[in-house]
Design a protein around this motif. Structure first.
Motif, short mmCIF file in Angstrom:
data_model
loop_
_atom_site.label_atom_id
_atom_site.label_comp_id
_atom_site.label_asym_id
_atom_site.label_seq_id
_atom_site.Cartn_x
_atom_site.Cartn_y
_atom_site.Cartn_z
N TYR A 2 0.85 -1.20 0.00
CA TYR A 2 0.00 0.00 0.00
C TYR A 2 0.88 1.25 0.00
N ALA A 3 1.88 1.27 0.87
CA ALA A 3 2.75 2.45 0.99
C ALA A 3 3.52 2.70 -0.30
N LEU A 4 3.93 1.63 -0.99
CA LEU A 4 4.60 1.80 -2.28
C LEU A 4 3.64 2.41 -3.29
N GLY A 5 2.40 1.94 -3.32
CA GLY A 5 1.41 2.53 -4.22
C GLY A 5 1.19 4.00 -3.93
N ARG A 47 -1.67 13.05 -2.61
CA ARG A 47 -1.63 11.88 -1.73
C ARG A 47 -2.86 11.01 -1.99
N ALA A 48 -2.80 9.78 -1.54
CA ALA A 48 -3.86 8.81 -1.84
C ALA A 48 -5.17 9.14 -1.14
N MET A 49 -5.08 9.62 0.09
CA MET A 49 -6.27 9.84 0.89
C MET A 49 -6.62 11.33 0.97
N ARG A 74 -10.51 7.67 -0.23
CA ARG A 74 -9.42 7.67 -1.20
C ARG A 74 -9.76 8.49 -2.43
N ARG A 75 -8.76 9.18 -2.93
CA ARG A 75 -8.89 9.91 -4.19
C ARG A 75 -8.75 8.93 -5.36
N LEU A 135 -3.48 0.24 -3.75
CA LEU A 135 -4.17 1.07 -2.77
C LEU A 135 -5.51 0.49 -2.35
N SER A 136 -5.78 -0.75 -2.67
CA SER A 136 -7.02 -1.39 -2.25
C SER A 136 -7.16 -1.33 -0.73
N HIS A 137 -8.39 -1.11 -0.28
CA HIS A 137 -8.63 -0.96 1.16
C HIS A 137 -8.33 -2.25 1.91
N ALA A 138 -8.74 -3.37 1.37
CA ALA A 138 -8.51 -4.66 2.02
C ALA A 138 -7.13 -5.19 1.66
N PRO A 139 -6.32 -5.57 2.64
CA PRO A 139 -4.96 -6.06 2.35
C PRO A 139 -4.93 -7.21 1.36
#
Length: 281
Positions: A207-210, A221-223, A243-244, A260-264
């Protein structure tokens, strides 16, 4: 810390005997120097505790971070580094890596009216760097654009003070309390809100890499939350998935969106990301 200009600890000066030294960073419990010496070219990190202010709660763990990173480097089999203690905290030195970070390198893509797309080869090199860490059984815990140094031969993932994957001396260890919220996965944000701590994972690194690729390519930023929002408000927005949309064209944009999917469990693995970018991870 004193208001006088900071200096390298005596123990580091004795170890390296610098011919030149340049203070690169001094904020939030961390100082970083670029040092040239007869031994070579080094990054020197010095930690000290953050005292409580109107903007920051007290953070004594920052004094331990350089030594914790040194212990991680040891566990990972790195060479040509050292770490130890000084009167206000801990320190380490490690080889200096030349090159811009990911955010600096992709600045042309963020210029108003730019019609050029980010290079997927650079994104692939970042995936490769993270894949190498995961392959050793470690997670980074603090993936962000500034921690990918894109050198002439390879991209390196730096700043391993929060990494998890092996034993660290108890005297230098501390709980994981999250990272820079812009790059914090929803499950990490939720755990920090609920308990004050979290457990870094490969999925959270993805997620952080995305999020790192997105902000470096677009400046966004993503959010979505106010720029000056308190950390708790930022984390609530992340945990709730505000999320944007990902506005990066092509295959890279599709990959970032999946990362960036919400669920891992919905995020690609680092190896699937590498396959998408034709990276031999």
């Amino acid at each position: 810390m004193s208001a006088s200009p900071p200096e390298l600890p005596i123990v580091v000066l004795d170890a390296l005997m610098p011919t030149t030294q340049r203070l690169v960073l001094n904020r939030r419990g961390s100082m970083v120097w670029e040092v040239q010496s007869h031994r070579g070219h080094y990054a020197v990190k010095v930690g000290y505790p953050i005292e409580a202010t109107a903007d920051w709660s007290a953070q004594p763990w920052t004094a331990l971070a350089p030594a914790r990173e040194g212990a991680v480097l040891h566990r990972l089999g790195f060479v040509d580094f050292a770490y130890g203690e000084w009167e206000q905290g801990t320190w380490n030195f490690q080889p200096w890596h030349e090159g811009p970070d990911l955010y600096q390198l992709w600045e042309p893509y963020r210029r108003p009216g730019s019609s050029i797309a980010p290079r997927t080869t650079v994104a692939a090199s970042c995936v490769q760097a993270l894949a190498e860490l995961h392959a050793k059984g470690w997670v980074h815990g603090d993936v962000q654009p500034a921690h990918f140094i894109v050198g002439p031969e390879r991209t390196r993932l730096i700043d391993l003070a929060l990494a998890r994957g092996g034993n660290v001396p108890e005297g230098y260890d501390f709980p994981f309390r999250g990272c820079l919220v812009h790059y914090e996965a929803p499950e990490i944000a939720q755990s920090v809100l609920a308990t004050g701590e979290a457990e870094p994972t490969e999925e959270a690194d993805i997620y952080a890499l995305g999020a790192s690729l997105l902000i470096s390519a677009t400046g966004w930023r993503a959010m979505e939350y106010p720029d000056d929002a308190p950390r708790s408000v930022q984390r609530e927005a992340v945990a709730n998935g505000r999320r944007r949309p990902v506005k990066v064209r092509g295959e890279l944009g599709e990959l970032i969106d999946a990362m960036l999917s919400h669920a891992p469990e919905d995020r690609p693995t680092i190896y699937e990301a590498g396959k998408t970018l034709n990276c031999d991870c």
